[in-house]
Design a protein around this motif. Structure first.
Motif, PDB file in Angstrom:
ATOM      1  N   ASP A  25       0.859  -1.190   0.000  1.00 12.49           N
ATOM      2  CA  ASP A  25       0.000   0.000   0.000  1.00 12.49           C
ATOM      3  C   ASP A  25       0.895   1.240   0.000  1.00 12.49           C
ATOM      4  O   ASP A  25       1.742   1.391   0.888  1.00 12.49           O
ATOM      5  N   PRO A  26       0.737   2.132  -0.983  1.00 12.93           N
ATOM      6  CA  PRO A  26       1.589   3.330  -1.012  1.00 12.93           C
ATOM      7  C   PRO A  26       1.498   4.172   0.255  1.00 12.93           C
ATOM      8  O   PRO A  26       2.409   4.955   0.546  1.00 12.93           O
ATOM      9  N   ALA A  27       0.405   4.017   1.008  1.00 15.00           N
ATOM     10  CA  ALA A  27       0.247   4.784   2.246  1.00 15.00           C
ATOM     11  C   ALA A  27       0.815   4.061   3.454  1.00 15.00           C
ATOM     12  O   ALA A  27       0.686   4.562   4.581  1.00 15.00           O
ATOM     13  N   ASP A  28       1.454   2.919   3.263  1.00 16.41           N
ATOM     14  CA  ASP A  28       2.010   2.175   4.392  1.00 16.41           C
ATOM     15  C   ASP A  28       3.035   3.039   5.121  1.00 16.41           C
ATOM     16  O   ASP A  28       4.036   3.474   4.528  1.00 16.41           O
ATOM     17  N   PRO A  29       2.828   3.334   6.394  1.00 11.77           N
ATOM     18  CA  PRO A  29       3.741   4.231   7.114  1.00 11.77           C
ATOM     19  C   PRO A  29       5.132   3.658   7.321  1.00 11.77           C
ATOM     20  O   PRO A  29       6.042   4.395   7.729  1.00 11.77           O
ATOM     21  N   ARG A  30       5.330   2.395   7.032  1.00 10.79           N
ATOM     22  CA  ARG A  30       6.647   1.787   7.216  1.00 10.79           C
ATOM     23  C   ARG A  30       7.583   2.036   6.036  1.00 10.79           C
ATOM     24  O   ARG A  30       8.797   1.808   6.153  1.00 10.79           O
ATOM     25  N   LEU A  31       7.058   2.491   4.919  1.00 13.31           N
ATOM     26  CA  LEU A  31       7.889   2.663   3.723  1.00 13.31           C
ATOM     27  C   LEU A  31       9.034   3.661   3.905  1.00 13.31           C
ATOM     28  O   LEU A  31      10.160   3.390   3.476  1.00 13.31           O
ATOM     29  N   PRO A  32       8.832   4.816   4.539  1.00 18.35           N
ATOM     30  CA  PRO A  32       9.952   5.758   4.670  1.00 18.35           C
ATOM     31  C   PRO A  32      11.147   5.202   5.453  1.00 18.35           C
ATOM     32  O   PRO A  32      12.279   5.639   5.248  1.00 18.35           O
ATOM     33  N   GLY A  33      10.913   4.242   6.332  1.00 17.07           N
ATOM     34  CA  GLY A  33      12.013   3.656   7.091  1.00 17.07           C
ATOM     35  C   GLY A  33      12.473   2.325   6.547  1.00 17.07           C
ATOM     36  O   GLY A  33      13.331   1.671   7.156  1.00 17.07           O
ATOM     37  N   ALA A  34      11.935   1.914   5.397  1.00 15.86           N
ATOM     38  CA  ALA A  34      12.229   0.598   4.851  1.00 15.86           C
ATOM     39  C   ALA A  34      13.520   0.595   4.051  1.00 15.86           C
ATOM     40  O   ALA A  34      14.083   1.647   3.716  1.00 15.86           O
ATOM     41  N   THR A  35      13.983  -0.612   3.750  1.00 15.46           N
ATOM     42  CA  THR A  35      15.146  -0.828   2.885  1.00 15.46           C
ATOM     43  C   THR A  35      14.718  -1.708   1.721  1.00 15.46           C
ATOM     44  O   THR A  35      13.999  -2.695   1.917  1.00 15.46           O
ATOM     45  N   VAL A  36      15.139  -1.339   0.511  1.00 15.44           N
ATOM     46  CA  VAL A  36      14.935  -2.174  -0.666  1.00 15.44           C
ATOM     47  C   VAL A  36      16.226  -2.937  -0.937  1.00 15.44           C
ATOM     48  O   VAL A  36      17.300  -2.328  -1.057  1.00 15.44           O
ATOM     49  N   TYR A  37      16.126  -4.262  -1.010  1.00 13.57           N
ATOM     50  CA  TYR A  37      17.262  -5.115  -1.358  1.00 13.57           C
ATOM     51  C   TYR A  37      17.059  -5.577  -2.793  1.00 13.57           C
ATOM     52  O   TYR A  37      16.026  -6.174  -3.115  1.00 13.57           O
ATOM     53  N   SER A  38      18.040  -5.311  -3.647  1.00 20.12           N
ATOM     54  CA  SER A  38      17.948  -5.685  -5.051  1.00 20.12           C
ATOM     55  C   SER A  38      19.253  -6.320  -5.493  1.00 20.12           C
ATOM     56  O   SER A  38      20.335  -5.785  -5.211  1.00 20.12           O
ATOM     57  N   SER A  39      19.148  -7.460  -6.179  1.00 27.23           N
ATOM     58  CA  SER A  39      20.370  -8.139  -6.614  1.00 27.23           C
ATOM     59  C   SER A  39      21.160  -7.299  -7.614  1.00 27.23           C
ATOM     60  O   SER A  39      22.387  -7.423  -7.703  1.00 27.23           O
ATOM     61  N   LEU A  40      20.470  -6.422  -8.364  1.00 22.33           N
ATOM     62  CA  LEU A  40      21.118  -5.528  -9.327  1.00 22.33           C
ATOM     63  C   LEU A  40      20.762  -4.094  -8.979  1.00 22.33           C
ATOM     64  O   LEU A  40      19.631  -3.813  -8.540  1.00 22.33           O
ATOM     65  N   GLU A  41      21.691  -3.204  -9.154  1.00 18.25           N
ATOM     66  CA  GLU A  41      21.448  -1.776  -8.955  1.00 18.25           C
ATOM     67  C   GLU A  41      20.147  -1.349  -9.639  1.00 18.25           C
ATOM     68  O   GLU A  41      19.929  -1.656 -10.812  1.00 18.25           O
TER      69      GLU A  41
END
Length: 422
Positions: free
Chosen positions: A333-349
């Motif tokens: 959900d774009p309104a999820d309040p956890r997104l600003p503190g989250a980390t995206v892990y991606s195998s490629l840049e």
């Protein structure tokens, strides 16, 4: 800088105590668990205890099984793991069994502690040499063949003990620094797996600094009930979310529980949980339908407390142009309040430019409010020249952490793009 894999090992009573206040050590485990601990000791490159444990328990920290010691030697490793202790004050008894059993030892201390240790006779009162450190060994996920006895380092002093191995005194400056200590163990002594057996203060500090990869906790069926007795963990800031349970095992009348931390690291510093999540992203990339015109990438989005929010991979659900980060973020959900503190892990840049969709993944990440990305592999020029998703993210104030030790795993499902094979 790579650090050793840090395994915290402890046994506690049902009410969370490491010991009682009696004159003798409270035995919380039985023979079968002691043998399990011996097996773990035989598997690691070094064993660490704090100064308080040395004073209270006078441990030897040996591998007791002759068969396990023989197996270490046959594998080209020393008979015993390196024994390590930590003392800011340097107030350690030179008569302790720690110094007079097993092989090589190292004590990490402060500048003032090193002076005190010299006076006890554990180190010679000679100036450290100016010889530079050796070239660090190549990073690996496997235990090193042997923690070598290094030459004298700046700030480190050695006294040979022919009967039990040398003692290395390593001052870390005016104060102890756990990160620097672990770097030194990795780069100078070649330690890849470190077992930490206590005490509670050491376990607490390593967990609170997000330097522990694993906790092996044995729960014993008894109570201590004495508020003056030592507890395993002290007060202070820990990761807010739940740790990951990876194993439970009944051993006679005790239970072994193995946990791994899950919370992402702060800012630009990588922590053990970051490596776990990035490994999952690389595994997700293996699920991608192969393509001759696009990379195979995996991605995971993780909240600050270690909760997984979503995962995805390239060309997921039959969409031939879906990118991994895009697929994962679309499930949140774009309104999820956890997104600003989250980390995206991606195998490629994350991509900075793409022809298939209006917004590249770097922009999707920023528009979602995420400000931390951990990746394994910078995007090559295969499809887009001078791609710089990391630059786009950094220019917008996001932290980008690259863990090159995972690059080989990230490249594996894309080998056909490098060799022209499908």
């Amino acid at each position: 800088m790579p650090l050793p894999y840090v395994l915290l090992s402890a046994a506690v009573s049902l009410d969370g105590y490491l010991d009682d206040t009696g004159p003798d050590r409270l035995l919380l485990s039985g023979p079968a668990d002691f043998d399990r601990v011996d097996e773990v000791r035989a598997s690691v490159d070094a064993i660490l205890v704090g100064a308080g444990t040395l004073r209270a328990d006078n441990p030897r920290l040996l591998v007791n099984s002759p068969e396990r010691r023989a197996a270490r030697i046959a594998a080209g490793r020393p008979e015993y793991p390196l024994k390590v202790t930590v003392s800011a004050s340097g107030e350690l008894d030179p008569r302790a069994r720690f110094w007079h059993t097993g092989g090589a030892k190292a004590v990490y201390t402060t500048d003032a502690g090193a002076e005190r240790l010299r006076r006890t006779g554990l180190a010679p009162a000679t100036a450290p040499t100016d010889q530079p450190p050796p070239t660090p060994p190549a990073p690996t996920d496997q235990p090193s063949p042997t923690p070598p006895t290094p030459p004298a380092q700046p700030g480190a002093e050695t006294r040979s003990q022919a009967e039990t191995g040398p003692v290395h005194i390593v001052p870390l400056g005016p104060e102890l620094d756990w990160h620097r200590l672990l770097e030194h163990l990795h780069d100078v002594f070649g330690v890849r797996r470190l077992m930490v057996e206590g005490g509670g203060t050491i376990h607490t500090q390593l967990l609170q600094r997000q330097l522990a990869d694993e906790v092996q906790l044995v729960l014993a069926p008894l109570f201590v009930g004495d508020p003056a007795a030592p507890r395993l963990f002290g007060p202070g800031p820990y990761q807010r979310g739940r740790l990951r349970l990876v194993e439970t095992r009944a051993i006679e009348d005790v239970v072994l529980m193995r946990y791994e931390p899950t919370a992402p690291g702060p800012g630009g510093r990588a922590v053990p949980a970051d490596r776990h999540w990035l490994r999952i992203a690389c595994e997700l990339a293996l699920l991608c339908p192969p393509s001759a015109t696009a990379f195979s990438v995996g991605a995971v989005v993780v909240a600050a407390d270690g909760t997984e929010l979503a995962r995805g991979h390239s060309r997921e659900a039959g969409d031939p142009v879906a990118h991994a980060e895009e697929a994962a973020l679309a499930k949140i959900d774009p309104a999820d309040p956890r997104l600003p503190g989250a980390t995206v892990y991606s195998s490629l840049e994350p991509c900075a430019r793409r022809a298939s969709r209006p917004r590249p993944c770097a922009r999707l990440i920023l528009d979602a409010g995420v400000r931390r990305v951990v990746t394994a592999w910078r995007e090559p020029d295969t499809f887009v020249e001078a791609a710089d998703g990391a630059g786009v993210l950094a220019d917008a104030g996001a932290e980008v952490v690259v863990l090159p030790e995972f690059e080989a795993a990230a490249r594996e499902p894309n080998r056909h793009l490098e060799t022209g094979r499908r």
